[in-house]
Design an enzyme around this catalytic site. Structure first.
Site, PDB file in Angstrom:
ATOM      1  N   TYR A 147       9.848  -8.432   3.137  1.00 30.65           N
ATOM      2  CA  TYR A 147       8.545  -9.012   2.786  1.00 30.65           C
ATOM      3  C   TYR A 147       8.408 -10.410   3.384  1.00 30.65           C
ATOM      4  O   TYR A 147       7.457 -10.701   4.101  1.00 30.65           O
ATOM      5  CB  TYR A 147       8.418  -9.050   1.265  1.00 30.65           C
ATOM      6  N   ASP A 148       9.403 -11.271   3.098  1.00 27.14           N
ATOM      7  CA  ASP A 148       9.311 -12.675   3.508  1.00 27.14           C
ATOM      8  C   ASP A 148       9.249 -12.801   5.025  1.00 27.14           C
ATOM      9  O   ASP A 148       8.394 -13.505   5.577  1.00 27.14           O
ATOM     10  CB  ASP A 148      10.527 -13.463   3.005  1.00 27.14           C
ATOM     11  N   GLY A 150       8.639 -10.399   7.212  1.00 29.49           N
ATOM     12  CA  GLY A 150       7.456  -9.694   7.730  1.00 29.49           C
ATOM     13  C   GLY A 150       6.236 -10.599   7.698  1.00 29.49           C
ATOM     14  O   GLY A 150       5.471 -10.688   8.662  1.00 29.49           O
ATOM     15  N   VAL A 189       6.112 -10.487 -13.313  1.00 29.44           N
ATOM     16  CA  VAL A 189       6.418 -11.050 -14.622  1.00 29.44           C
ATOM     17  C   VAL A 189       5.220 -10.996 -15.569  1.00 29.44           C
ATOM     18  O   VAL A 189       5.379 -10.668 -16.761  1.00 29.44           O
ATOM     19  CB  VAL A 189       7.004 -12.477 -14.474  1.00 29.44           C
ATOM     20  N   PHE A 193       5.556  -8.785 -18.968  1.00 30.44           N
ATOM     21  CA  PHE A 193       5.567  -9.436 -20.287  1.00 30.44           C
ATOM     22  C   PHE A 193       4.383  -8.946 -21.140  1.00 30.44           C
ATOM     23  O   PHE A 193       4.539  -8.705 -22.338  1.00 30.44           O
ATOM     24  CB  PHE A 193       5.515 -10.961 -20.145  1.00 30.44           C
ATOM     25  N   GLY A 209      15.745 -17.761 -17.672  1.00 28.34           N
ATOM     26  CA  GLY A 209      14.315 -17.946 -17.948  1.00 28.34           C
ATOM     27  C   GLY A 209      13.853 -19.356 -17.673  1.00 28.34           C
ATOM     28  O   GLY A 209      12.701 -19.706 -17.944  1.00 28.34           O
ATOM     29  N   THR A 212      10.935 -21.447 -12.563  1.00 32.81           N
ATOM     30  CA  THR A 212       9.503 -21.718 -12.758  1.00 32.81           C
ATOM     31  C   THR A 212       8.650 -20.976 -11.729  1.00 32.81           C
ATOM     32  O   THR A 212       9.115 -20.623 -10.646  1.00 32.81           O
ATOM     33  CB  THR A 212       9.190 -23.217 -12.614  1.00 32.81           C
ATOM     34  N   ASP A 275      16.250 -14.815  -6.046  1.00 26.45           N
ATOM     35  CA  ASP A 275      15.096 -15.158  -6.882  1.00 26.45           C
ATOM     36  C   ASP A 275      14.864 -16.679  -6.784  1.00 26.45           C
ATOM     37  O   ASP A 275      15.731 -17.464  -7.171  1.00 26.45           O
ATOM     38  CB  ASP A 275      15.402 -14.771  -8.333  1.00 26.45           C
ATOM     39  N   ARG A 277      14.174 -20.457  -7.546  1.00 29.71           N
ATOM     40  CA  ARG A 277      14.338 -21.150  -8.829  1.00 29.71           C
ATOM     41  C   ARG A 277      13.061 -21.838  -9.288  1.00 29.71           C
ATOM     42  O   ARG A 277      12.803 -21.991 -10.468  1.00 29.71           O
ATOM     43  CB  ARG A 277      15.453 -22.189  -8.722  1.00 29.71           C
TER      44      ARG A 277
HETATM   45  P1  NAD Z   1      -1.542  -4.804  -4.042  1.00 28.93           P
HETATM   46  O1  NAD Z   1      -0.275  -4.044  -3.854  1.00 28.93           O
HETATM   47  O2  NAD Z   1      -2.340  -4.555  -5.266  1.00 28.93           O
HETATM   48  O3  NAD Z   1      -2.495  -4.610  -2.783  1.00 28.93           O
HETATM   49  C1  NAD Z   1      -2.048  -4.292  -1.499  1.00 28.93           C
HETATM   50  C2  NAD Z   1      -2.934  -3.167  -0.964  1.00 28.93           C
HETATM   51  O4  NAD Z   1      -2.527  -2.852   0.375  1.00 28.93           O
HETATM   52  C3  NAD Z   1      -2.809  -1.880  -1.778  1.00 28.93           C
HETATM   53  O5  NAD Z   1      -4.091  -1.395  -2.064  1.00 28.93           O
HETATM   54  C4  NAD Z   1      -2.035  -0.950  -0.849  1.00 28.93           C
HETATM   55  O6  NAD Z   1      -2.332   0.414  -1.069  1.00 28.93           O
HETATM   56  C5  NAD Z   1      -2.483  -1.442   0.508  1.00 28.93           C
HETATM   57  N1  NAD Z   1      -1.543  -1.136   1.601  1.00 28.93           N
HETATM   58  C6  NAD Z   1      -0.189  -1.281   1.603  1.00 28.93           C
HETATM   59  N2  NAD Z   1       0.302  -0.900   2.787  1.00 28.93           N
HETATM   60  C7  NAD Z   1      -0.749  -0.501   3.553  1.00 28.93           C
HETATM   61  C8  NAD Z   1      -0.880   0.012   4.873  1.00 28.93           C
HETATM   62  N3  NAD Z   1       0.196   0.198   5.661  1.00 28.93           N
HETATM   63  N4  NAD Z   1      -2.122   0.330   5.332  1.00 28.93           N
HETATM   64  C9  NAD Z   1      -3.212   0.164   4.540  1.00 28.93           C
HETATM   65  N5  NAD Z   1      -3.156  -0.318   3.282  1.00 28.93           N
HETATM   66  C10 NAD Z   1      -1.928  -0.642   2.798  1.00 28.93           C
HETATM   67  O7  NAD Z   1      -1.158  -6.354  -3.931  1.00 28.93           O
HETATM   68  P2  NAD Z   1      -2.045  -7.656  -4.101  1.00 28.93           P
HETATM   69  O8  NAD Z   1      -1.410  -8.479  -5.133  1.00 28.93           O
HETATM   70  O9  NAD Z   1      -3.480  -7.323  -4.216  1.00 28.93           O
HETATM   71  O10 NAD Z   1      -1.764  -8.372  -2.695  1.00 28.93           O
HETATM   72  C11 NAD Z   1      -2.722  -8.392  -1.651  1.00 28.93           C
HETATM   73  C12 NAD Z   1      -2.194  -9.270  -0.523  1.00 28.93           C
HETATM   74  O11 NAD Z   1      -1.989 -10.601  -0.992  1.00 28.93           O
HETATM   75  C13 NAD Z   1      -0.869  -8.796   0.047  1.00 28.93           C
HETATM   76  O12 NAD Z   1      -0.871  -8.966   1.451  1.00 28.93           O
HETATM   77  C14 NAD Z   1       0.122  -9.724  -0.583  1.00 28.93           C
HETATM   78  O13 NAD Z   1       1.266  -9.896   0.215  1.00 28.93           O
HETATM   79  C15 NAD Z   1      -0.676 -11.008  -0.719  1.00 28.93           C
HETATM   80  N6  NAD Z   1      -0.143 -11.855  -1.797  1.00 28.93           N
HETATM   81  C16 NAD Z   1      -0.350 -11.550  -3.124  1.00 28.93           C
HETATM   82  C17 NAD Z   1       0.189 -12.364  -4.113  1.00 28.93           C
HETATM   83  C18 NAD Z   1      -0.020 -12.092  -5.585  1.00 28.93           C
HETATM   84  O14 NAD Z   1       0.524 -12.830  -6.407  1.00 28.93           O
HETATM   85  N7  NAD Z   1      -0.789 -11.105  -5.981  1.00 28.93           N
HETATM   86  C19 NAD Z   1       0.962 -13.471  -3.763  1.00 28.93           C
HETATM   87  C20 NAD Z   1       1.164 -13.736  -2.407  1.00 28.93           C
HETATM   88  C21 NAD Z   1       0.600 -12.933  -1.435  1.00 28.93           C
HETATM   89  N1  UDP Z   2      10.856 -12.071 -14.193  1.00 33.99           N
HETATM   90  C1  UDP Z   2      11.361 -11.984 -15.473  1.00 33.99           C
HETATM   91  N2  UDP Z   2      11.148 -10.829 -16.183  1.00 33.99           N
HETATM   92  C2  UDP Z   2      10.454  -9.781 -15.693  1.00 33.99           C
HETATM   93  C3  UDP Z   2       9.909  -9.883 -14.378  1.00 33.99           C
HETATM   94  C4  UDP Z   2      10.146 -11.036 -13.661  1.00 33.99           C
HETATM   95  O1  UDP Z   2      11.997 -12.927 -15.970  1.00 33.99           O
HETATM   96  O2  UDP Z   2      10.301  -8.772 -16.394  1.00 33.99           O
HETATM   97  C5  UDP Z   2      11.042 -13.328 -13.433  1.00 33.99           C
HETATM   98  C6  UDP Z   2      11.583 -13.146 -12.019  1.00 33.99           C
HETATM   99  O3  UDP Z   2      12.990 -13.104 -12.023  1.00 33.99           O
HETATM  100  C7  UDP Z   2      11.040 -14.373 -11.318  1.00 33.99           C
HETATM  101  C8  UDP Z   2       9.709 -14.639 -12.023  1.00 33.99           C
HETATM  102  O4  UDP Z   2       9.776 -13.913 -13.253  1.00 33.99           O
HETATM  103  O5  UDP Z   2      11.887 -15.481 -11.522  1.00 33.99           O
HETATM  104  C9  UDP Z   2       8.496 -14.168 -11.220  1.00 33.99           C
HETATM  105  O6  UDP Z   2       8.725 -12.842 -10.805  1.00 33.99           O
HETATM  106  P1  UDP Z   2       7.628 -11.973 -10.043  1.00 33.99           P
HETATM  107  O7  UDP Z   2       8.301 -10.728  -9.593  1.00 33.99           O
HETATM  108  O8  UDP Z   2       6.421 -11.872 -10.885  1.00 33.99           O
HETATM  109  O9  UDP Z   2       7.202 -12.858  -8.797  1.00 33.99           O
HETATM  110  P2  UDP Z   2       8.011 -13.556  -7.596  1.00 33.99           P
HETATM  111  O10 UDP Z   2       9.491 -13.592  -7.926  1.00 33.99           O
HETATM  112  O11 UDP Z   2       7.712 -12.734  -6.395  1.00 33.99           O
HETATM  113  O12 UDP Z   2       7.436 -14.925  -7.550  1.00 33.99           O
END
Ligand code: NAD
Ligand code: UDP
Ligand code: UDP
Length: 315
Positions: A147-148, A150, A189, A193, A209, A212, A275, A277
């Site tokens: 993910y990161d 990519g 999270v 929760f 926990g 942040t 994960d 911090r």
């Molecule tokens: P989500 O999983 O709900 O939405 C992603 C959508 O992309 C889904 O509808 C999925 O079916 C579609 N998808 C996945 N692979 C695909 C492909 N190969 N072709 C076409 N469609 C595809 O996630 P989200 O939270 O709505 O995230 C949307 C975007 O925002 C993502 O790019 C994500 O990386 C980015 N983002 C979200 C957050 C967050 O906290 N929600 C944080 C950082 C970045």
């Molecule tokens: N986390 C948690 N309990 C859960 C799910 C996540 O304590 O049931 C923690 C996780 O380890 C991380 C934070 O909550 O430190 C945020 O996790 P999330 O997967 O929501 O987002 P990201 O790590 O991608 O920021």
């Protein structure tokens, strides 16, 4: 300002994408939503299916797409660790091949294109809060790397298409965002929760926990995405979007227990590898460039999200 614009939203049937499609249609755009339904659903965009300004297309962005549009929001990519680690090779392909195809499309039709990047490009940061100038500290070979890295490669592609082909690009680094239509089983999270609290199940705290996160409500995020697209062509980003309010996971659990009136107990489970911090956006650039700041406090956003999950968990 979006009226009569043809706007492509990839990942439009997902959590953020579906809210974005709704907003764009309200602003008068013609929206083409492209999604392969990997984590998104038709249900998320059901209310839009009747609109003449909305079109839904099942398509995987890893394959070329030939359509005529004025703007592209590239959101396609699974976003939660459970989903993006399920098929990590596909995750990298979606970010990289997806970016190449959408940039190739933007180049051909001369569309403006916005990339949904992520705070994960900063990895486990040594600089706090994180400004856009920070290059990050990312493990290239770990479980989160698909993910990161990519998303980092997608940013590279955006900036090379900008330098090489003068494309109009906008790169937004999205920090943790929550709200209605989050996937109930995405393992994030906030959804974990809330569903645990509503079911009276133990609240799973990973590690101590004390790590942040900063949580942005979805409406604030959508405001920022649309505002970023409207900036002048010289503005490329990257720009951080998130809510700077920073909370430990223990504080988040306490708030959710209080707001749901749940008696769930806390249990500790192992911390996943790599994960981060701590994480908090520095949002000075967004404020200077387009006057954005988040308006919705965590407790208010959580109330809306809890109401949404009550329906789902009850059903
Ligand atoms: P989500 O999983 O709900 O939405 C992603 C959508 O992309 C889904 O509808 C999925 O079916 C579609 N998808 C996945 N692979 C695909 C492909 N190969 N072709 C076409 N469609 C595809 O996630 P989200 O939270 O709505 O995230 C949307 C975007 O925002 C993502 O790019 C994500 O990386 C980015 N983002 C979200 C957050 C967050 O906290 N929600 C944080 C950082 C970045
Ligand atoms: N986390 C948690 N309990 C859960 C799910 C996540 O304590 O049931 C923690 C996780 O380890 C991380 C934070 O909550 O430190 C945020 O996790 P999330 O997967 O929501 O987002 P990201 O790590 O991608 O920021
Ligand atoms: N592409 C697409 N839709 C278009 C134009 C291009 O999906 O309308 C894809 C095409 O498959 C190509 C990629 O975008 O592989 C990159 O296009 P670009 O023009 O940058 O490079 P090239 O065509 O030379 O590979």
């Amino acid at each position: 300002m979006h009226s009569n614009q043809r706007v492509l939203v990839t990942g439009g049937a997902g959590f953020l994408g579906s809210h974005l499609c709704e907003r764009l249609i309200k602003e008068g755009a013609d929206v083409l939503c492209v999604d392969n339904f990997y984590t998104g659903t038709r249900r998320n965009v059901e209310v839009l299916l009747g609109s003449r300004s909305f079109e839904l297309m099942r398509h995987d962005v890893c394959f070329p797409l030939y359509v005529e549009v004025d703007q592209i929001y590239n959101l396609a990519c699974p976003a939660s660790p459970i989903h993006y680690q399920f098929d990590p090779v596909q995750t990298t392909k979606t970010s990289v091949h997806g970016a190449i195809n959408m940039l190739g499309l933007a180049k051909r039709v001369k569309a403006k294109i916005l990339q949904a990047s992520t705070s994960e490009v900063y990895g486990d940061p040594e600089v706090h809060p994180q400004p856009e100038s920070y290059w990050g500290r990312v493990n290239p070979i770990g479980l989160r790397s698909c993910y990161d890295e990519g998303k980092r490669c997608a940013e590279t592609l955006f900036f090379d298409y900008w330098r090489q082909h003068r494309l109009r690009i906008k790169v937004v680094r999205i920090f943790n965002t929550y709200g209605p239509r989050m996937h109930p089983n995405d393992g994030r999270v906030v959804s974990n929760f809330i569903t645990q609290a509503l079911r009276g199940e133990p609240i799973t705290i990973y590690g101590t926990g004390e790590q942040t996160r900063s949580f942005c409500y979805v409406d604030d995020m959508i405001d920022a995405l649309v505002l970023t697209m409207k900036t002048n062509d010289e503005f490329t980003g990257p720009v951080n979007i998130g809510n700077p309010g920073e909370f430990t996971m223990l504080e988040l659990a306490e708030k959710i227990l209080r707001l749901t009136g749940s008696r769930s107990k806390l249990v500790h489970e192992p911390l996943p590898s790599d994960d981060p911090r701590q994480r908090q956006p520095d949002i000075a650039l967004a404020r200077e460039q387009f006057g954005w700041r988040p308006k919705i406090a965590l407790e208010d956003g959580l109330r809306e999200t809890i109401a949404y999950f009550r329906d789902i968990v009850g059903a």
